[in-house]
Motif scaffolding. Structure first.
Motif, PDB file in Angstrom:
ATOM      1  N   TYR A 114      -9.104  12.222  -2.922  1.00 37.39           N
ATOM      2  CA  TYR A 114      -7.729  12.662  -2.769  1.00 37.39           C
ATOM      3  C   TYR A 114      -7.485  13.968  -3.513  1.00 37.39           C
ATOM      4  CZ  TYR A 114      -2.655  12.510  -2.832  1.00 37.39           C
ATOM      5  OH  TYR A 114      -1.328  12.815  -2.693  1.00 37.39           O
ATOM      6  N   HIS A 134       2.529   9.912  -8.152  1.00 40.87           N
ATOM      7  CA  HIS A 134       3.318  10.857  -7.384  1.00 40.87           C
ATOM      8  C   HIS A 134       4.525  10.172  -6.759  1.00 40.87           C
ATOM      9  CE1 HIS A 134       3.888  14.677  -5.507  1.00 40.87           C
ATOM     10  NE2 HIS A 134       3.885  14.158  -4.296  1.00 40.87           N
ATOM     11  N   GLY A 181       0.853  -4.761   3.525  1.00 42.34           N
ATOM     12  CA  GLY A 181       1.129  -3.807   2.464  1.00 42.34           C
ATOM     13  C   GLY A 181       0.174  -3.939   1.312  1.00 42.34           C
ATOM     14  N   TYR A 182      -0.712  -4.914   1.341  1.00 43.40           N
ATOM     15  CA  TYR A 182      -1.624  -5.043   0.214  1.00 43.40           C
ATOM     16  C   TYR A 182      -3.050  -4.942   0.694  1.00 43.40           C
ATOM     17  CZ  TYR A 182       2.625  -7.079  -1.578  1.00 43.40           C
ATOM     18  OH  TYR A 182       3.926  -7.308  -1.930  1.00 43.40           O
ATOM     19  N   ALA A 183      -3.908  -4.418  -0.177  1.00 45.65           N
ATOM     20  CA  ALA A 183      -5.313  -4.379   0.169  1.00 45.65           C
ATOM     21  C   ALA A 183      -5.903  -5.757  -0.093  1.00 45.65           C
ATOM     22  CB  ALA A 183      -6.030  -3.331  -0.685  1.00 45.65           C
ATOM     23  N   ASP A 190      -3.405  -2.616 -11.288  1.00 44.83           N
ATOM     24  CA  ASP A 190      -2.863  -3.659 -10.422  1.00 44.83           C
ATOM     25  C   ASP A 190      -2.254  -3.073  -9.169  1.00 44.83           C
ATOM     26  OD1 ASP A 190      -1.693  -5.813 -13.109  1.00 44.83           O
ATOM     27  OD2 ASP A 190      -3.589  -5.699 -12.003  1.00 44.83           O
ATOM     28  N   TYR A 191      -1.447  -2.018  -9.383  1.00 43.57           N
ATOM     29  CA  TYR A 191      -0.819  -1.409  -8.214  1.00 43.57           C
ATOM     30  C   TYR A 191      -1.866  -0.910  -7.237  1.00 43.57           C
ATOM     31  CZ  TYR A 191       3.879  -1.396 -10.254  1.00 43.57           C
ATOM     32  OH  TYR A 191       5.092  -1.756 -10.772  1.00 43.57           O
ATOM     33  N   GLN A 192      -2.939  -0.343  -7.799  1.00 42.92           N
ATOM     34  CA  GLN A 192      -3.948   0.211  -6.892  1.00 42.92           C
ATOM     35  C   GLN A 192      -4.628  -0.880  -6.084  1.00 42.92           C
ATOM     36  OE1 GLN A 192      -6.830   2.776  -8.674  1.00 42.92           O
ATOM     37  NE2 GLN A 192      -7.367   3.619  -6.699  1.00 42.92           N
ATOM     38  N   THR A 193      -4.880  -2.051  -6.745  1.00 46.26           N
ATOM     39  CA  THR A 193      -5.535  -3.121  -5.981  1.00 46.26           C
ATOM     40  C   THR A 193      -4.598  -3.723  -4.962  1.00 46.26           C
ATOM     41  OG1 THR A 193      -5.609  -3.986  -8.221  1.00 46.26           O
ATOM     42  CG2 THR A 193      -7.490  -4.456  -6.814  1.00 46.26           C
ATOM     43  N   LEU A 194      -3.291  -3.758  -5.305  1.00 43.95           N
ATOM     44  CA  LEU A 194      -2.385  -4.446  -4.405  1.00 43.95           C
ATOM     45  C   LEU A 194      -1.877  -3.569  -3.262  1.00 43.95           C
ATOM     46  CD1 LEU A 194      -0.302  -6.458  -6.974  1.00 43.95           C
ATOM     47  CD2 LEU A 194      -1.872  -7.356  -5.280  1.00 43.95           C
ATOM     48  N   THR A 195      -2.007  -2.247  -3.402  1.00 45.07           N
ATOM     49  CA  THR A 195      -1.536  -1.385  -2.320  1.00 45.07           C
ATOM     50  C   THR A 195      -2.700  -0.574  -1.769  1.00 45.07           C
ATOM     51  OG1 THR A 195      -1.066   0.460  -3.760  1.00 45.07           O
ATOM     52  CG2 THR A 195       0.691  -1.131  -3.440  1.00 45.07           C
ATOM     53  N   TYR A 196      -2.399   0.293  -0.811  1.00 46.59           N
ATOM     54  CA  TYR A 196      -3.432   1.131  -0.223  1.00 46.59           C
ATOM     55  C   TYR A 196      -3.421   2.515  -0.817  1.00 46.59           C
ATOM     56  CZ  TYR A 196      -3.635  -2.493   3.312  1.00 46.59           C
ATOM     57  OH  TYR A 196      -3.759  -3.685   3.957  1.00 46.59           O
ATOM     58  N   THR A 241      -3.988   5.459  -4.022  1.00 46.28           N
ATOM     59  CA  THR A 241      -4.790   5.738  -5.202  1.00 46.28           C
ATOM     60  C   THR A 241      -3.858   5.910  -6.388  1.00 46.28           C
ATOM     61  OG1 THR A 241      -4.646   8.097  -4.796  1.00 46.28           O
ATOM     62  CG2 THR A 241      -6.507   6.929  -3.844  1.00 46.28           C
ATOM     63  N   LYS A 242      -4.445   5.965  -7.602  1.00 46.35           N
ATOM     64  CA  LYS A 242      -3.618   6.046  -8.819  1.00 46.35           C
ATOM     65  C   LYS A 242      -2.752   7.294  -8.815  1.00 46.35           C
ATOM     66  CE  LYS A 242      -6.274   3.357 -12.061  1.00 46.35           C
ATOM     67  NZ  LYS A 242      -7.660   3.402 -12.399  1.00 46.35           N
ATOM     68  N   LYS A 243      -3.356   8.413  -8.403  1.00 41.30           N
ATOM     69  CA  LYS A 243      -2.595   9.657  -8.402  1.00 41.30           C
ATOM     70  C   LYS A 243      -1.429   9.558  -7.438  1.00 41.30           C
ATOM     71  CE  LYS A 243      -4.595  13.781 -10.019  1.00 41.30           C
ATOM     72  NZ  LYS A 243      -5.440  13.326 -11.094  1.00 41.30           N
ATOM     73  N   GLU A 244      -1.687   8.937  -6.278  1.00 42.48           N
ATOM     74  CA  GLU A 244      -0.609   8.800  -5.300  1.00 42.48           C
ATOM     75  C   GLU A 244       0.499   7.925  -5.854  1.00 42.48           C
ATOM     76  OE1 GLU A 244      -3.044   7.378  -2.077  1.00 42.48           O
ATOM     77  OE2 GLU A 244      -2.792   9.244  -0.996  1.00 42.48           O
ATOM     78  N   ASN A 252      -9.841   8.092  -5.306  1.00 45.87           N
ATOM     79  CA  ASN A 252      -9.091   9.002  -6.169  1.00 45.87           C
ATOM     80  C   ASN A 252      -9.688  10.399  -6.133  1.00 45.87           C
ATOM     81  OD1 ASN A 252      -7.050   7.436  -7.160  1.00 45.87           O
ATOM     82  ND2 ASN A 252      -8.282   6.582  -8.802  1.00 45.87           N
TER      83      ASN A 252
END
Lengths: 666, 184
Positions: free
Chosen positions: A41, B29, A663-665, B15-21, B23-26, A38
């Motif tokens: 970025y 956005h 699509g997932y980490a 959750d979204y941050q862990t499940l995707t690539y 960051t929170k800000k992204e 974060n």
């Protein structure tokens, strides 16, 4: 998100003890990593500008700006390190040298006339002479005498800062280069023609602009067509070159063109030498002039070497491009060889300039204070003199960037858009020539590496210049240059530019090393005026160490250790290269094995079909096969259906397994 | 930014941050961009399903020749994209997604007939979309190109590329990762 539902519905088990601790640690590390991402970025410098440029021009142009941002990092580190030189001098003032040493007798001899004429003061800023010469900008100001009461030795700091700047630059370059280089090696020499790369990797998903997209379509078509045509060209050329006479003719033409290019490079080198000589002679003859026009003329003549270099850098690449058409190389090779020749030109001009300065400084009539006098040019403090020449080049470079964008490219674009009269229609809008821009950056970075030794405030200029260049180039790219019809491959050229930067770095560090090791410093100026050679600053410090450390240091730098070390490193390089070629042949073997296994599968399928009593299909005429496998491939299409179903099943299984992860980490 | 930040709880963002690539800000956005496509529908239900016609308005997708394939691949229901589908898409196209993930999705995007193989017809469609409608190559050049591609990539001589062959040939393509990317 179905995965999340599945995960939430699964059984929840408790873990205790070590397992729980490990789990908690992992979670904490993950959240730390997320926080760091974060932060990175939000802190990314110029991130939004890069995205805009990417949307208009694609990733090739953005790689230039990424390179620019990296150079800003290097120069900023150099700036921070250079503060170790001038900040202590700002805090402590100078004091007089005590009598009895050469330094004491020579210091008063180094005197600079400071004029009071306002006009001359401005001119002095650009030349680095007069009041400018006595400032912290140049080597001559520093003496280190004021810091005698403290334990801070300025001479040692000076030499260490220069060395560390070079080392830090090298480390940063390595980190940038290694990742790129790895990719290049992985993708080169695999026997692939790059077709798939052109088809699957061309479309730039980052484009957002309609006009850019239509240009991209055109350029994709152009590239694919030119690739196909190039293959036809190569085949045709091979056919033609079977004829011995034509082959001889082509090789003679190539040799003649190469000789011509070498002559042109030598001629330009001589031109630079002559101009530098004339310029120093003119300055020497007209040392005492006043009066506005004469002074302006003197300023112009002083900048003549810089102007000549810039002019040659602009004109000769055009000649190279025209001449290379006669050599009948493939397009990719044409780009490479033109780049190599332009690089030679750039580095040659810098080397010739350094050589001229060297001959001016090591002229035979030298006084005991290491200052030259007539018949050589009068130089009382040679380090400051070299620093002044480099300073002039730096200023010329900075102004050239600003002038080129504001006064050449923008008006050209305006002309192209607004004027519809005859001559103006011939002026095409300016192109954003990435190789030329990158070579500009490499050249200016060389200047800064060299200038650090003689002008400690140069990194400030470097940082300023990089920032100005970024905004000028951004202006040029977004407002003046339309997207290129033939886009540059982002991947391959970046590592090539890095290699050029590395070569330039080694030339610069050799020069700096030579200055520290072999050149006698002036005794009237600078922090090394009490030493016979500059590196004595280090040896004197070592002599102050306890005897154990001293003998250890002497052992390390003696030939007894460095000699075998060099031999060992050479052996290591040889071993690594042998290993690399062995791995290459192993990779080739694996590729062959893959192909054979595919054929094996087909053969087995055919057998299965035969046993199952299926109908015989039509032969597959697409490939010419060796005789032994002929009967198999005649029945190829039918097993393909079975094989493809099996492959589909396999692939579906693998997709089923991998899609929850996609699509997932993890 | 403030309005959409209140649309998600901290836990959801985590959750979204862990499940995707991303960051929170992204992620925030991305949600903002998603909301601009149809502010009314998204304002009432943050996970609303937008039809393909609305999603096509996104500037990054509008000029992309593969936009319908992209939307089809990432849509979980087949007739529209929810925010989570959209987030999925942005995650795969982000910088941090590993190459394997990108290759997998690229294969599905380029597989126009959905038979899990890139046949000659798929390749032909791909090339004609790349060059644009008014810049099409003629038959002979197209065939030459397809022949070249299959010669380079098709290891088992079956006139089409399976996923393994596609992955293998992409691993040698240096420009793929840098071009298969959308940054919002």
């Amino acid at each position: 998100m179905q995965l999340k539902k599945k995960l939430m519905e699964g059984p929840v088990t408790e873990s205790y003890g070590v397992k729980q601790m490990k789990f908690e640690n992992k979670k904490r590390m993950q959240s730390l990593k997320n926080a760091w991402h974060n932060f990175k970025y939000t802190m990314e410098l110029w991130g939004s500008s890069m995205r805009t440029i990417e949307g208009h021009h694609g990733t090739g142009v953005v790689s230039y700006f990424v390179f620019l941002r990296y150079l800003l990092l290097v120069n900023f580190c150099m700036f921070l390190l250079s503060m170790f030189i001038w900040v202590p001098v700002v805090i402590h003032d100078e004091s007089a040298y005590t009598s009895g040493s050469t330094a004491a007798t020579c210091t008063p001899l180094y005197d600079v006339n400071v004029s009071s004429n306002a006009f001359e003061l401005i001119i002095d800023f650009f030349q680095g002479s007069g009041w400018m010469e006595k400032t912290m900008m140049f080597y001559g100001y520093y003496s280190g005498n004021g810091l005698d009461n403290t334990s801070y030795k300025l001479s040692l700091a000076y030499i260490l800062v220069c060395i560390f700047c070079l080392v830090v630059s090298l480390i940063l370059m390595e980190t940038f280069l290694v990742s790129d280089f790895r990719e290049t090696i992985l993708n080169a020499g695999n026997g692939s023609t790059g077709f798939c790369n052109k088809v699957f990797g061309t479309w730039d998903y980052a484009l957002t602009d309609d006009a850019s997209a239509s240009i991209k379509h055109k350029s994709v078509r152009f590239e694919l067509l030119s690739y196909v045509n190039e293959q036809i060209f190569v085949k045709e050329r091979e056919q033609r070159l079977r004829d011995g006479y034509l082959r001889c003719k082509l090789y003679t033409i190539r040799i003649i063109i190469n000789i011509f290019i070498v002559l042109v490079l030598v001629a330009s080198g001589y031109l630079i030498y002559y101009v530098t000589d004339y310029s120093t002679g003119y300055v020497r003859r007209n040392a005492g002039v006043s009066g506005t026009t004469e002074v302006l003329l003197k300023l112009l003549v002083q900048f003549l070497p810089a102007i000549t270099i810039s002019a040659l850098n602009g004109v000769l690449p055009v000649i190279f491009k025209k001449v290379v058409a006669g050599e009948e190389y493939t397009n990719a090779f044409v780009v490479k060889i033109t780049l190599v020749r332009t690089v030679f030109l750039r580095l040659a001009s810098l080397i010739v300039l350094m050589g001229t300065l060297y001959s001016a400084v090591t002229c035979s009539t030298r006084s005991v204070c290491r200052s030259t006098s007539s018949p050589c040019s009068v130089i009382t403090c040679w380090e400051t003199y070299v620093g002044q020449q480099l300073y002039k080049l730096i200023i010329a470079d900075l102004l050239a960037v600003i002038i080129k964008t504001l006064l050449v490219e923008l008006p050209r674009r305006l002309c192209y858009e607004k004027c519809s009269c005859g001559i103006f229609k011939k002026i095409r809008p300016p192109e954003f020539d990435i190789p030329a821009c990158v070579l500009d950056l490499v050249y200016s970075q060389c200047l800064y590496w060299l200038a650090l030794t003689f002008a400690p405030l140069a990194p400030t200029f470097a940082v300023l210049k990089v920032v100005v260049t970024f905004y000028m180039k951004k202006l040029s790219v977004l407002k003046a240059c339309p997207p290129a019809e033939q886009p540059l491959r982002a991947s391959r050229t970046t590592s090539f530019f890095m290699v050029i930067l590395l070569i330039a770095f080694f030339i610069c560090s050799f020069t700096v090393g030579y200055v520290f090791y072999d050149m006698e410093p002036s005794h009237g100026c600078g922090p090394f005026r009490t030493y016979g050679h500059m590196y004595y600053a280090i040896t004197q410090t070592v002599e102050g160490w306890p005897s154990g450390a001293q003998s250890f240091y002497n052992l390390i730098v003696s030939p007894a250790v460095t000699g075998p070390l060099i031999i060992f490193l050479i052996l290591l390089i040889y071993y690594c290269s042998v290993l690399a070629s062995a791995h290459k042949s192993v990779a080739y073997m694996y590729r062959e094995q893959l192909v054979k296994e595919g054929r094996d599968k087909q053969y087995l399928m055919v057998k299965v079909m035969e046993l199952g009593g299926d109908s015989t299909p039509a032969p597959n005429p697409r490939r010419a096969q060796p005789a032994g496998l002929k009967n198999i491939n005649e029945t190829a299409p039918a097993p393909r259906k079975v094989a493809s179903t099996n492959q589909t099943n396999n692939q579906q299984m693998s997709t089923g397994l991998s899609s929850p992860h996609a699509g997932y980490a993890c | 930014m403030g309005a959409s930040q209140s649309a998600f709880s901290e836990q959801e963002l985590d959750d979204y941050q862990t499940l995707t690539y991303l960051t929170k800000k992204e992620i925030l956005h991305v949600h903002k961009r998603f909301a601009t496509l149809d502010s009314g529908a998204v304002g009432s239900d943050k996970n609303a399903k937008l039809p393909f016609t609305k999603v096509k308005e996104l500037p990054e997708l509008k000029v992309n020749p593969f936009k319908d394939q992209i939307m089809k691949v990432f849509s979980s229901s087949g007739d529209g994209m929810t925010f989570e589908d959209f987030l999925d898409m942005m995650s795969v196209f982000s910088d941090d997604a590993p190459k394997a993930v990108k290759v997998e999705y690229a294969f599905r995007i380029y597989d126009f007939d959905g038979d899990d193989m890139l046949s000659s017809a798929d390749l032909k469609e791909l090339i004609s979309r790349l060059t644009g409608e008014d810049n099409a190559l003629n038959e002979e050049q197209m065939q030459q190109l397809i022949d070249n591609i299959l010669e380079e990539a098709d290891l088992d001589d079956d006139d089409s590329l399976s996923f393994a062959e596609f992955e293998h040939v992409i691993s040698k393509a240096p420009d793929f990762v840098s071009s298969f990317r959308i940054r919002l």
